[in-house]
Scaffold this motif. Structure first.
Motif, PDB file in Angstrom:
ATOM      1  N   THR A  61      40.402  46.345 -28.614  1.00 46.42           N
ATOM      2  CA  THR A  61      40.265  47.771 -28.912  1.00 46.42           C
ATOM      3  C   THR A  61      41.628  48.441 -28.879  1.00 46.42           C
ATOM      4  OG1 THR A  61      38.064  47.843 -27.907  1.00 46.42           O
ATOM      5  CG2 THR A  61      39.191  49.943 -28.217  1.00 46.42           C
ATOM      6  N   ALA A  62      41.916  49.232 -29.897  1.00 49.11           N
ATOM      7  CA  ALA A  62      43.116  50.070 -29.915  1.00 49.11           C
ATOM      8  C   ALA A  62      42.704  51.499 -29.590  1.00 49.11           C
ATOM      9  CB  ALA A  62      43.791  50.017 -31.279  1.00 49.11           C
ATOM     10  N   THR A 219      39.411  39.962 -23.487  1.00 46.64           N
ATOM     11  CA  THR A 219      39.208  41.374 -23.822  1.00 46.64           C
ATOM     12  C   THR A 219      40.538  42.100 -23.700  1.00 46.64           C
ATOM     13  OG1 THR A 219      36.985  41.249 -22.887  1.00 46.64           O
ATOM     14  CG2 THR A 219      37.894  43.449 -23.278  1.00 46.64           C
ATOM     15  N   ILE A 220      40.916  42.832 -24.738  1.00 44.07           N
ATOM     16  CA  ILE A 220      42.179  43.574 -24.716  1.00 44.07           C
ATOM     17  C   ILE A 220      41.908  45.026 -25.096  1.00 44.07           C
ATOM     18  CG2 ILE A 220      44.461  43.852 -25.766  1.00 44.07           C
ATOM     19  CD1 ILE A 220      44.566  40.839 -26.152  1.00 44.07           C
ATOM     20  N   ILE A 221      42.455  45.938 -24.308  1.00 44.16           N
ATOM     21  CA  ILE A 221      42.429  47.366 -24.607  1.00 44.16           C
ATOM     22  C   ILE A 221      43.884  47.816 -24.718  1.00 44.16           C
ATOM     23  CG2 ILE A 221      41.705  49.660 -23.849  1.00 44.16           C
ATOM     24  CD1 ILE A 221      39.503  48.268 -22.210  1.00 44.16           C
ATOM     25  N   MET A 222      44.277  48.273 -25.885  1.00 41.92           N
ATOM     26  CA  MET A 222      45.683  48.567 -26.171  1.00 41.92           C
ATOM     27  C   MET A 222      45.864  50.021 -26.567  1.00 41.92           C
ATOM     28  SD  MET A 222      48.091  46.885 -29.197  1.00 41.92           S
ATOM     29  CE  MET A 222      47.039  47.502 -30.523  1.00 41.92           C
ATOM     30  N   VAL A 223      46.738  50.716 -25.868  1.00 43.79           N
ATOM     31  CA  VAL A 223      47.158  52.051 -26.275  1.00 43.79           C
ATOM     32  C   VAL A 223      48.317  51.912 -27.254  1.00 43.79           C
ATOM     33  CG1 VAL A 223      48.357  54.135 -25.502  1.00 43.79           C
ATOM     34  CG2 VAL A 223      46.387  53.280 -24.216  1.00 43.79           C
ATOM     35  N   THR A 224      48.217  52.587 -28.387  1.00 44.74           N
ATOM     36  CA  THR A 224      49.285  52.524 -29.379  1.00 44.74           C
ATOM     37  C   THR A 224      49.290  53.800 -30.211  1.00 44.74           C
ATOM     38  OG1 THR A 224      50.230  51.234 -31.216  1.00 44.74           O
ATOM     39  CG2 THR A 224      47.826  51.366 -31.098  1.00 44.74           C
ATOM     40  N   HIS A 225      50.454  54.130 -30.753  1.00 40.36           N
ATOM     41  CA  HIS A 225      50.558  55.244 -31.699  1.00 40.36           C
ATOM     42  C   HIS A 225      50.728  54.710 -33.115  1.00 40.36           C
ATOM     43  CE1 HIS A 225      54.768  54.074 -31.179  1.00 40.36           C
ATOM     44  NE2 HIS A 225      54.980  54.625 -32.355  1.00 40.36           N
ATOM     45  N   ASP A 234      39.706  45.095 -33.325  1.00 44.74           N
ATOM     46  CA  ASP A 234      38.350  45.123 -33.855  1.00 44.74           C
ATOM     47  C   ASP A 234      37.841  46.556 -33.982  1.00 44.74           C
ATOM     48  OD1 ASP A 234      37.941  42.191 -33.583  1.00 44.74           O
ATOM     49  OD2 ASP A 234      38.034  42.632 -31.450  1.00 44.74           O
ATOM     50  N   ARG A 235      38.373  47.418 -33.134  1.00 43.74           N
ATOM     51  CA  ARG A 235      37.825  48.757 -32.960  1.00 43.74           C
ATOM     52  C   ARG A 235      38.959  49.716 -32.642  1.00 43.74           C
ATOM     53  NH1 ARG A 235      34.452  50.040 -27.456  1.00 43.74           N
ATOM     54  NH2 ARG A 235      33.681  52.141 -27.914  1.00 43.74           N
ATOM     55  N   VAL A 236      38.857  50.931 -33.142  1.00 41.28           N
ATOM     56  CA  VAL A 236      39.865  51.956 -32.854  1.00 41.28           C
ATOM     57  C   VAL A 236      39.168  53.187 -32.289  1.00 41.28           C
ATOM     58  CG1 VAL A 236      41.659  53.456 -33.778  1.00 41.28           C
ATOM     59  CG2 VAL A 236      41.397  51.136 -34.685  1.00 41.28           C
ATOM     60  N   LEU A 237      39.570  53.589 -31.095  1.00 39.56           N
ATOM     61  CA  LEU A 237      39.135  54.852 -30.504  1.00 39.56           C
ATOM     62  C   LEU A 237      40.264  55.860 -30.691  1.00 39.56           C
ATOM     63  CD1 LEU A 237      37.601  53.897 -27.009  1.00 39.56           C
ATOM     64  CD2 LEU A 237      36.395  54.356 -29.149  1.00 39.56           C
ATOM     65  N   GLY A 242      41.529  65.147 -24.835  1.00 41.05           N
ATOM     66  CA  GLY A 242      40.763  64.510 -23.768  1.00 41.05           C
ATOM     67  C   GLY A 242      39.387  64.017 -24.161  1.00 41.05           C
ATOM     68  N   ARG A 243      39.057  64.042 -25.453  1.00 38.84           N
ATOM     69  CA  ARG A 243      37.751  63.591 -25.910  1.00 38.84           C
ATOM     70  C   ARG A 243      37.902  62.563 -27.020  1.00 38.84           C
ATOM     71  NH1 ARG A 243      34.061  69.119 -26.346  1.00 38.84           N
ATOM     72  NH2 ARG A 243      34.317  69.772 -24.161  1.00 38.84           N
ATOM     73  N   ILE A 244      36.918  61.666 -27.124  1.00 40.48           N
ATOM     74  CA  ILE A 244      36.903  60.716 -28.237  1.00 40.48           C
ATOM     75  C   ILE A 244      36.398  61.430 -29.474  1.00 40.48           C
ATOM     76  CG2 ILE A 244      35.856  58.613 -29.141  1.00 40.48           C
ATOM     77  CD1 ILE A 244      35.674  57.599 -26.237  1.00 40.48           C
ATOM     78  N   ILE A 245      37.217  61.463 -30.508  1.00 45.36           N
ATOM     79  CA  ILE A 245      36.826  62.134 -31.743  1.00 45.36           C
ATOM     80  C   ILE A 245      36.477  61.138 -32.851  1.00 45.36           C
ATOM     81  CG2 ILE A 245      38.145  64.215 -31.220  1.00 45.36           C
ATOM     82  CD1 ILE A 245      40.242  63.218 -33.277  1.00 45.36           C
ATOM     83  N   SER A 246      36.820  59.863 -32.645  1.00 44.84           N
ATOM     84  CA  SER A 246      36.500  58.850 -33.630  1.00 44.84           C
ATOM     85  C   SER A 246      36.389  57.510 -32.934  1.00 44.84           C
ATOM     86  CB  SER A 246      37.594  58.785 -34.707  1.00 44.84           C
ATOM     87  OG  SER A 246      37.341  57.736 -35.621  1.00 44.84           O
ATOM     88  N   ASP A 247      35.409  56.707 -33.350  1.00 37.95           N
ATOM     89  CA  ASP A 247      35.191  55.367 -32.776  1.00 37.95           C
ATOM     90  C   ASP A 247      34.765  54.481 -33.941  1.00 37.95           C
ATOM     91  OD1 ASP A 247      34.421  53.065 -31.483  1.00 37.95           O
ATOM     92  OD2 ASP A 247      33.157  54.063 -30.004  1.00 37.95           O
ATOM     93  N   SER A 248      35.689  53.650 -34.402  1.00 37.73           N
ATOM     94  CA  SER A 248      35.407  52.888 -35.617  1.00 37.73           C
ATOM     95  C   SER A 248      35.941  51.477 -35.530  1.00 37.73           C
ATOM     96  CB  SER A 248      36.009  53.579 -36.840  1.00 37.73           C
ATOM     97  OG  SER A 248      37.413  53.693 -36.706  1.00 37.73           O
ATOM     98  N   GLY A 249      35.273  50.569 -36.210  1.00 33.21           N
ATOM     99  CA  GLY A 249      35.744  49.203 -36.344  1.00 33.21           C
ATOM    100  C   GLY A 249      36.665  49.123 -37.554  1.00 33.21           C
ATOM    101  N   VAL A 250      37.672  48.241 -37.464  1.00 34.06           N
ATOM    102  CA  VAL A 250      38.627  48.117 -38.569  1.00 34.06           C
ATOM    103  C   VAL A 250      38.698  46.710 -39.133  1.00 34.06           C
ATOM    104  CG1 VAL A 250      40.058  50.009 -37.764  1.00 34.06           C
ATOM    105  CG2 VAL A 250      40.579  47.700 -36.992  1.00 34.06           C
ATOM    106  N   ARG A 251      37.947  45.780 -38.541  1.00 34.33           N
ATOM    107  CA  ARG A 251      37.987  44.403 -39.017  1.00 34.33           C
ATOM    108  C   ARG A 251      36.594  43.986 -39.470  1.00 34.33           C
ATOM    109  NH1 ARG A 251      42.479  41.520 -37.436  1.00 34.33           N
ATOM    110  NH2 ARG A 251      41.368  39.566 -37.549  1.00 34.33           N
TER     111      ARG A 251
END
Length: 252
Positions: A61-62, A219-225, A234-237, A242-251
């Protein structure tokens, strides 16, 4: 992330939830209605505002968002580096609010791997000593077979006796990734892991992280700009205010 964050010991005000709510076998990490409020200029500021997210085992997850969006705060609270003001966090089947600071430290050493932008290797130690440092701090014997597998997978098997100053930036980040995997963690948190690398080396490191998920079920959770870095996930949050505005898969 700074050492000041890891030493923060703030009061936790968790809202009441049913006792039988658990992460379930498929969740490596879950955050539920997490808020994190800081004082800024004498005024409360919500870095996280009621965030809910489940991170399934064996996924990449990114977490993205502009500066101040809460993405780094989400990583810190999910990793047990900072206490939420309210809400609950699980790593595996362990709810972090129930743990003392000593138990939380032990959990971070055994269940969580960290990869930072600036590598955070110990200059006086060799590659092998840096990779096995979490094991030694936890008093866990080194599994030589697993060590060999990890260092060969990340591509530093021939560099075990070198010190960080003798390595390129990309090699140092590979050592940091091997260190994160040494304890067979439930989850690896990566904070801008390619931010200090050139584009070619960054692509190599991202491909390595992708392969660790695909081949080892990590399992990897990565913060990136970086949108290119996020494309390996697999997924981009996406967070804002302070809120999740989008939660989508990219692969596919």
């Amino acid at each position: 992330m700074t050492s000041a964050i890891t030493e923060t010991d703030l009061a936790l005000n968790s809202r009441a939830l049913p006792a039988d709510r658990t992460t379930g076998p498929a969740a490596a990490v879950r955050v539920e209605q997490v808020t994190r409020i800081y004082a800024a200029g004498g005024q409360p500021v919500a870095a996280l505002d009621g965030v809910d997210a489940t991170f399934t085992r064996g996924t990449f997850t990114a977490v993205m968002g502009p500066s101040g969006s809460g993405k780094s705060t989400l990583l810190q609270t999910a990793a047990g580096l900072d206490r939420p003001t309210s809400g609950r966090v699980w790593v595996g089947d362990k709810e972090l609010s129930r743990l003392s600071e000593a138990k939380l430290t032990r959990l971070r050493r055994s269940e969580i791997g960290f990869v930072f932008q600036n590598f955070n290797l110990v200059g006086a130690l060799t590659v092998e000593e840096n990779v096995t440092l979490p094991l030694r701090l936890s008093g866990v014997p080194v599994d030589r077979r697993w060590l060999k597998e990890v260092v060969e997978r990340v591509g530093v098997g021939e560099r075990l006796r070198h010190r960080p100053a003798e390595l390129s930036g990309g090699q140092q980040q590979r050592v940091a990734i091997a260190r994160a995997l040494a304890m067979r963690p439930t989850v690896v948190f990566a904070d801008e892991p390619t931010g200090a690398l050139d584009s070619h080396t960054a692509a190599e490191v991202l491909a390595l992280l992708r392969s660790i998920v695909d081949d080892q079920g990590q399992t990897i959770i990565m913060v990136t700009h970086d949108q290119l870095a996020a494309s390996y996930a697999d997924r981009v949050l996406v967070l804002a205010d302070g809120r999740i505005i989008s939660d989508s898969g990219v692969r596919a």
